[in-house]
Write a protein that holds these residues in place. Structure first.
Motif, PDB file in Angstrom:
ATOM      1  N   GLN A 151      -9.581  22.255 -45.236  1.00  9.43           N
ATOM      2  CA  GLN A 151      -8.989  22.610 -43.894  1.00  9.43           C
ATOM      3  C   GLN A 151      -9.653  23.084 -42.716  1.00  9.43           C
ATOM      4  O   GLN A 151     -10.694  23.674 -42.929  1.00  9.43           O
ATOM      5  CB  GLN A 151      -7.898  23.781 -43.955  1.00  9.43           C
ATOM      6  CG  GLN A 151      -6.948  24.276 -42.818  1.00  9.43           C
ATOM      7  CD  GLN A 151      -6.169  25.647 -43.159  1.00  9.43           C
ATOM      8  OE1 GLN A 151      -6.297  26.270 -44.279  1.00  9.43           O
ATOM      9  NE2 GLN A 151      -5.473  25.801 -42.250  1.00  9.43           N
TER      10      GLN A 151
ATOM     11  N   LEU B  11     -10.130  23.905 -38.603  1.00  3.19           N
ATOM     12  CA  LEU B  11      -9.364  24.377 -37.334  1.00  3.19           C
ATOM     13  C   LEU B  11     -10.161  24.304 -36.202  1.00  3.19           C
ATOM     14  O   LEU B  11     -11.617  24.857 -36.453  1.00  3.19           O
ATOM     15  CB  LEU B  11      -8.817  25.818 -37.522  1.00  3.19           C
ATOM     16  CG  LEU B  11      -7.915  25.936 -38.928  1.00  3.19           C
ATOM     17  CD1 LEU B  11      -7.339  27.324 -39.088  1.00  3.19           C
ATOM     18  CD2 LEU B  11      -6.581  25.044 -38.749  1.00  3.19           C
TER      19      LEU B  11
ATOM     20  N   THR C 119      -5.065  36.030 -43.415  1.00  5.83           N
ATOM     21  CA  THR C 119      -4.042  36.764 -44.178  1.00  5.83           C
ATOM     22  C   THR C 119      -4.427  36.906 -45.428  1.00  5.83           C
ATOM     23  O   THR C 119      -3.835  37.793 -46.285  1.00  5.83           O
ATOM     24  CB  THR C 119      -2.810  36.223 -44.110  1.00  5.83           C
ATOM     25  OG1 THR C 119      -2.670  34.943 -44.851  1.00  5.83           O
ATOM     26  CG2 THR C 119      -2.123  36.027 -42.556  1.00  5.83           C
TER      27      THR C 119
ATOM     28  N   VAL D 299       2.563  31.618 -47.400  1.00  4.41           N
ATOM     29  CA  VAL D 299       1.968  30.650 -46.400  1.00  4.41           C
ATOM     30  C   VAL D 299       0.341  30.694 -46.428  1.00  4.41           C
ATOM     31  O   VAL D 299      -0.144  31.346 -46.963  1.00  4.41           O
ATOM     32  CB  VAL D 299       2.308  31.156 -44.819  1.00  4.41           C
ATOM     33  CG1 VAL D 299       3.993  31.183 -44.686  1.00  4.41           C
ATOM     34  CG2 VAL D 299       1.830  32.457 -44.603  1.00  4.41           C
ATOM     35  N   LEU D 300      -0.110  29.384 -45.940  1.00  2.00           N
ATOM     36  CA  LEU D 300      -1.550  29.408 -45.797  1.00  2.00           C
ATOM     37  C   LEU D 300      -2.191  30.665 -45.330  1.00  2.00           C
ATOM     38  O   LEU D 300      -1.958  30.955 -44.099  1.00  2.00           O
ATOM     39  CB  LEU D 300      -1.909  28.036 -45.026  1.00  2.00           C
ATOM     40  CG  LEU D 300      -1.544  26.790 -45.617  1.00  2.00           C
ATOM     41  CD1 LEU D 300      -1.843  25.618 -44.605  1.00  2.00           C
ATOM     42  CD2 LEU D 300      -2.120  26.384 -46.989  1.00  2.00           C
TER      43      LEU D 300
ATOM     44  N   ARG E 244      -4.456  30.297 -40.450  1.00  2.00           N
ATOM     45  CA  ARG E 244      -3.527  29.463 -39.472  1.00  2.00           C
ATOM     46  C   ARG E 244      -3.921  29.521 -38.101  1.00  2.00           C
ATOM     47  O   ARG E 244      -4.817  30.534 -37.837  1.00  2.00           O
ATOM     48  CB  ARG E 244      -2.043  29.897 -39.648  1.00  2.00           C
ATOM     49  CG  ARG E 244      -1.599  29.948 -41.052  1.00  2.00           C
ATOM     50  CD  ARG E 244      -0.298  30.727 -40.782  1.00  2.00           C
ATOM     51  NE  ARG E 244       0.686  29.787 -40.307  1.00  2.00           N
ATOM     52  CZ  ARG E 244       2.023  30.429 -39.940  1.00  2.00           C
ATOM     53  NH1 ARG E 244       2.044  31.791 -39.724  1.00  2.00           N
ATOM     54  NH2 ARG E 244       2.864  29.574 -39.365  1.00  2.00           N
TER      55      ARG E 244
ATOM     56  N   LEU F  15      -2.436  29.180 -34.128  1.00  2.00           N
ATOM     57  CA  LEU F  15      -1.488  28.988 -33.153  1.00  2.00           C
ATOM     58  C   LEU F  15      -1.789  29.223 -31.969  1.00  2.00           C
ATOM     59  O   LEU F  15      -2.647  30.017 -31.479  1.00  2.00           O
ATOM     60  CB  LEU F  15      -0.388  29.784 -33.872  1.00  2.00           C
ATOM     61  CG  LEU F  15       0.542  29.166 -35.065  1.00  2.00           C
ATOM     62  CD1 LEU F  15       1.491  30.295 -35.571  1.00  2.00           C
ATOM     63  CD2 LEU F  15       1.115  27.811 -34.736  1.00  2.00           C
TER      64      LEU F  15
ATOM     65  N   ARG G 127       4.667  34.304 -33.291  1.00  2.00           N
ATOM     66  CA  ARG G 127       4.336  32.982 -34.094  1.00  2.00           C
ATOM     67  C   ARG G 127       3.537  33.359 -35.387  1.00  2.00           C
ATOM     68  O   ARG G 127       3.832  32.583 -36.400  1.00  2.00           O
ATOM     69  CB  ARG G 127       3.630  32.190 -33.258  1.00  2.00           C
ATOM     70  CG  ARG G 127       4.292  31.573 -31.892  1.00  2.00           C
ATOM     71  CD  ARG G 127       3.435  30.723 -31.219  1.00  2.00           C
ATOM     72  NE  ARG G 127       3.922  30.159 -29.983  1.00  2.00           N
ATOM     73  CZ  ARG G 127       3.505  30.384 -28.679  1.00  2.00           C
ATOM     74  NH1 ARG G 127       2.881  31.516 -28.480  1.00  2.00           N
ATOM     75  NH2 ARG G 127       4.144  29.849 -27.667  1.00  2.00           N
ATOM     76  N   HIS G 128       2.951  34.359 -35.425  1.00  2.00           N
ATOM     77  CA  HIS G 128       2.222  34.753 -36.738  1.00  2.00           C
ATOM     78  C   HIS G 128       2.831  35.489 -37.621  1.00  2.00           C
ATOM     79  O   HIS G 128       2.388  35.905 -38.729  1.00  2.00           O
ATOM     80  CB  HIS G 128       0.762  35.395 -36.393  1.00  2.00           C
ATOM     81  CG  HIS G 128      -0.341  34.303 -35.813  1.00  2.00           C
ATOM     82  ND1 HIS G 128      -0.563  33.382 -36.373  1.00  2.00           N
ATOM     83  CD2 HIS G 128      -1.049  34.307 -34.736  1.00  2.00           C
ATOM     84  CE1 HIS G 128      -1.517  32.709 -35.654  1.00  2.00           C
ATOM     85  NE2 HIS G 128      -1.765  33.344 -34.525  1.00  2.00           N
TER      86      HIS G 128
ATOM     87  N   GLY H 111       3.289  34.864 -41.424  1.00  2.00           N
ATOM     88  CA  GLY H 111       2.013  34.817 -42.386  1.00  2.00           C
ATOM     89  C   GLY H 111       1.665  36.471 -42.530  1.00  2.00           C
ATOM     90  O   GLY H 111       1.038  36.816 -43.506  1.00  2.00           O
TER      91      GLY H 111
END
Length: 293
Positions: free
Chosen positions: A64, A66, A77, A122-123, A126, A128, A170-171, A174
């Motif tokens: 992954q 980002l 997290t 959840v991953l 992340r 966002l 939004r977070h 997570g």
């Protein structure tokens, strides 16, 4: 976001150390500044949120990748291994970011009051867009640094508010799993805390499973699902990252660093160091010092 950038710039420009890190009196909050693209940094990051305000940074966990630019937030997290690099920064337009370690106790208090449902897995990494309410609360925390007489009175309430907006935004999905009492994330976090504080000792998976209050098989499965590594791989990474810090920051040689972090064999340390960092310790440290000169 421009006001938050200005506040972070003022603090960072005045207080950043040689690595661009500027700690603050606010618990768990730091700012980061870079005036040029950075070296690759290996770390096992703690749960945190990091708001990119200027420049660009890449963060990788496993496969992954980002790509963080201004206005985006990185959420971590779990204590996961990351590879990061500032890829856009100049003297005229430095990279700036604001990072806050997440407080599981505050999250555990807030989530039930918000009647938030238990989060599905959840991953752990992340990216966002940053919520406006999060940026506003972060700005008021940064401005508090310029009013030190108010810090002891207002810090806790503003940190609580910031966690609220993170949970509400939004977070939120997570973040909720961090504070769920008795959940897998909370149990794995107990074992990780012991590994972080006692990384130089020999650990058996069964001992760590007991710390987490889980069977050995369930612990191994949930540890890997949470951190992306097995418990012993996680411990190895902790040791190697600390050994590199000892050599770079404190001038330790390879053998003394190896023994300090729990290795009994210097050749084994050298092999495993090369696999993680790409070259043997002596060569890696010499190259890092040359780049910093």
């Amino acid at each position: 976001m421009n006001d938050l950038l200005d506040a972070v710039r003022r603090h960072s420009d005045a207080h950043a150390d040689a690595h661009g890190i500027a700690r603050t009196p606010v618990t768990g909050m730091t700012t980061v500044r870079a005036t040029a693209p950075s070296d690759i940094v290996h770390a096992i990051s703690r749960p945190l949120v990091a708001i990119t305000l200027q420049g660009r940074k890449q963060v990788t966990m496993g496969s992954q990748v980002l790509d963080l630019s201004a206005g985006q937030s990185l959420l971590i997290t779990a204590d996961v291994p990351t590879i990061s690099q500032v890829v856009r920064a100049t003297l005229a337009a430095p990279y700036y970011s604001l990072a806050l370690e997440l407080d599981a106790a505050v999250i555990a208090e807030l989530a039930p009051q918000m009647q938030a449902a238990r989060a599905e897995h959840v991953l752990p990494l992340r990216m966002l867009p940053t919520d406006a309410e999060v940026a506003d609360a972060a700005l008021r925390l940064m401005r508090l640094l310029e009013r030190p007489e108010a810090l002891p009175v207002l810090q806790a309430s503003l940190l609580r508010e910031l966690h609220y907006w993170l949970l509400a935004g939004r977070h939120g999905a997570g973040i909720r799993q961090l504070g769920w009492p008795g959940g897998h994330a909370e149990r794995i976090a107990r074992a990780v805390a012991r590994l972080r504080s006692e990384f130089a000792r020999a650990w058996a998976v069964e001992e760590l499973a007991e710390v987490a209050g889980m069977s050995a098989s369930a612990f191994h499965r949930h540890f890997r699902a949470t951190t992306s590594l097995s418990p012993l791989q996680f411990l190895k990474n902790l040791r190697l990252i600390e050994a590199r810090r000892l050599m770079l920051a404190e001038g330790a040689n390879a053998s003394s660093a190896a023994y300090a972090v729990g290795y009994e064999s210097v050749p084994q340390f050298t092999r495993e160091y090369g696999r993680l960092f790409g070259q043997p310790p002596v060569r890696d440290v010499a190259a890092a010092r040359l780049r910093a000169a």
